[in-house]
Design an enzyme around this catalytic site. Structure first.
Site, PDB file in Angstrom:
ATOM      1  CD  GLN A   1       3.325   8.198  -0.932  1.00 22.63           C
ATOM      2  OE1 GLN A   1       2.374   7.497  -0.574  1.00 22.63           O
ATOM      3  NE2 GLN A   1       4.037   8.898  -0.072  1.00 22.63           N
TER       4      GLN A   1
ATOM      5  NE  ARG B   1      -1.643   1.562   3.740  1.00 23.59           N
ATOM      6  CZ  ARG B   1      -1.124   2.758   4.042  1.00 23.59           C
ATOM      7  NH1 ARG B   1      -1.404   3.815   3.309  1.00 23.59           N
ATOM      8  NH2 ARG B   1      -0.307   2.879   5.075  1.00 23.59           N
ATOM      9  CB  ALA B   2       1.780   3.917  -1.989  1.00 23.58           C
ATOM     10  CB  SER B   3      -0.389   7.562   1.627  1.00 25.85           C
ATOM     11  OG  SER B   3       0.014   6.848   2.780  1.00 25.85           O
ATOM     12  CB  THR B   4      -0.582  10.075  -2.562  1.00 24.00           C
ATOM     13  OG1 THR B   4       0.818  10.005  -2.886  1.00 24.00           O
ATOM     14  CG2 THR B   4      -0.742  10.652  -1.164  1.00 24.00           C
TER      15      THR B   4
END
Length: 218
Positions: free
Chosen positions: A14, A8-11
């Site tokens: 990314q 998972r990446a926040s944005t």
């Protein structure tokens, strides 16, 4: 053993797949192979994550849920974390995180000593809850510092909002010029509708661009 890796990446700016090589190397060190990857760009503070939902749907008893760190799995508030933990436990999943050494034993075959296995499970569960609480606290502190910084910048007349990623800005502009609605642009560019609206306000469509379809996202 069926190992399911969650990334998972926040944005959208990314790379959610950044840790894929690291997780593969970890699995190899433990003589295992990752059978399935689930990657997405979403906030760890949100319980509604499509790929995490898909992983939980696909999972079977005894599968391993492998993550780079606990904060990739959760930055959830207490009640949401408890619900997620309940789902994970109901599925019979064993969570393994690279930053949680007590969880690494789950990459091994089942221990013959039932007492030792139960003790390790109890220790790992306690550590998992603690790491999830730390991840949430870190999230809240960063949000608080960010809000304080923005407020100070506003007071001093220096605040200009979050800078737009140039590549994302270009992609959104191209999609808008192609005639897509704000909602459709957000879906294709993997960003929020508010980001699209920011680009639309500051980058008007070219006169030669096709007529836009009706926007239903407002």
């Amino acid at each position: 053993m069926f190992v399911r890796a969650y990334l998972r990446a926040s944005t959208s700016a990314q790379d959610a797949n950044r840790a894929r090589q690291t997780l593969n190397a970890f699995a190899t060190q433990h003589h295992q192979k990752i059978a399935s990857f689930y990657a997405e760009n979403a906030s760890g503070a949100s319980p509604d994550r499509a790929e995490l939902r898909r992983l939980l749907t696909d999972a079977h008893v005894g599968d391993v849920l492998l993550v780079e760190s606990i904060d990739r799995l959760s930055r959830l508030p207490t009640d949401d974390w408890k619900r997620l933990r309940t789902e994970i436990d109901a599925k019979g999943l064993r969570v393994v995180a690279l930053d949680l050494p007590t969880s690494h034993v789950a990459m091994q075959e089942a221990l013959e000593d039932d007492f030792t296995a139960r003790m390790l499970d109890a220790i790992n569960a306690m550590m998992l809850d603690m790491m999830a609480a730390i991840a949430r606290k870190d999230y809240e502190q960063r949000r608080e510092r960010q809000a304080q910084g923005i407020e100070k910048a506003k007071t001093e007349g220096r605040y200009r909002g979050r800078p737009m990623d140039p590549e994302l800005h270009q992609r959104v502009s191209e999609l808008l010029n192609a005639g897509l609605s704000i909602r459709k642009v957000a879906q294709h560019a993997q960003c929020s509708t508010s980001t699209v609206q920011r680009v639309k306000r500051h980058e008007p469509l070219t006169p030669s661009g096709p007529q836009q379809e009706q926007d239903l996202s407002m």
